[in-house]
Design an enzyme around this catalytic site. Sequence first.
Site, mmCIF file in Angstrom:
data_model
loop_
_atom_site.group_PDB
_atom_site.id
_atom_site.type_symbol
_atom_site.label_atom_id
_atom_site.label_comp_id
_atom_site.label_asym_id
_atom_site.label_seq_id
_atom_site.Cartn_x
_atom_site.Cartn_y
_atom_site.Cartn_z
ATOM 1 C CG ASP A 10 3.871 9.621 -1.873
ATOM 2 O OD1 ASP A 10 3.817 9.530 -0.632
ATOM 3 O OD2 ASP A 10 4.677 10.368 -2.463
ATOM 4 C CG HIS A 27 -1.031 5.962 7.407
ATOM 5 N ND1 HIS A 27 -0.365 6.053 6.204
ATOM 6 C CD2 HIS A 27 -0.218 6.518 8.339
ATOM 7 C CE1 HIS A 27 0.816 6.633 6.410
ATOM 8 N NE2 HIS A 27 0.923 6.923 7.685
ATOM 9 C CG LEU A 122 -6.521 -8.022 -9.888
ATOM 10 C CD1 LEU A 122 -6.916 -6.700 -10.540
ATOM 11 C CD2 LEU A 122 -6.374 -7.812 -8.376
#
Length: 225
Positions: A10, A27, A122
């Site tokens: 956020d 962004h 991962l």
Amino acid sequence: MPKHLAIIMDGNGRWAKRHLQMRTFGHEAGAQKIQQITEFCAKYGIAYLSLYAFSTENWKRPKTEVHFLMRLLEEYLDSKFSTYLDNNIIFKTIGDLSIFSPNLQQKIHALELTTKEKCTGLTQILALNYGSKDELCRAFLKLTLAQEQTFNIDAIENALDTAGIPPVDMLVRTGGEMRLSNFLLWQSAYAELFFTKTLWPDFSKEELETMLLEFKNRNRRFGGL
């Protein structure tokens, strides 16, 4: 160490505003941060990293911003394809992808399939058009259509988007807000929660490492003594 780390990314828009730029600038910076944090987690030994990228509620944003985010996602998938392979990272998505364009869906599935076949490290889980309530509704519909007689915990978990993935051990939210915002509610039932005022593009590997060290010192009783 947490086996499954989840992050609510956020603050991109507010970060751009602080830099006197349009929200799209934030962004783009946030997308670059994804790679840095993912590679750090891979080296740190975390097995699963879930990132809240686009929620079911984000469609309420201005059409121009939503269009930009879709284009940014497509460009990210194109530019980072080799990065996943070079870093042995498995790419996976959760959420309802059916609303995305056929071209974007194809790019998502291609990266998922290729990394699943060639990578063993991962697993990065990108939540796209994801909302936990929507996920639960889809899971219950799936169980109903399969004529499941019992909606027990195992049956529900196997019907979720995260089937086969361990529950969230540690959940981090950047940007200063202190809520889960409909992200992995079922999976985070016993997650350790961490909140920081740092906006996502400024979130550093050093701050995350400090949180990971604190996680080690927390006493997780899971309802016991």
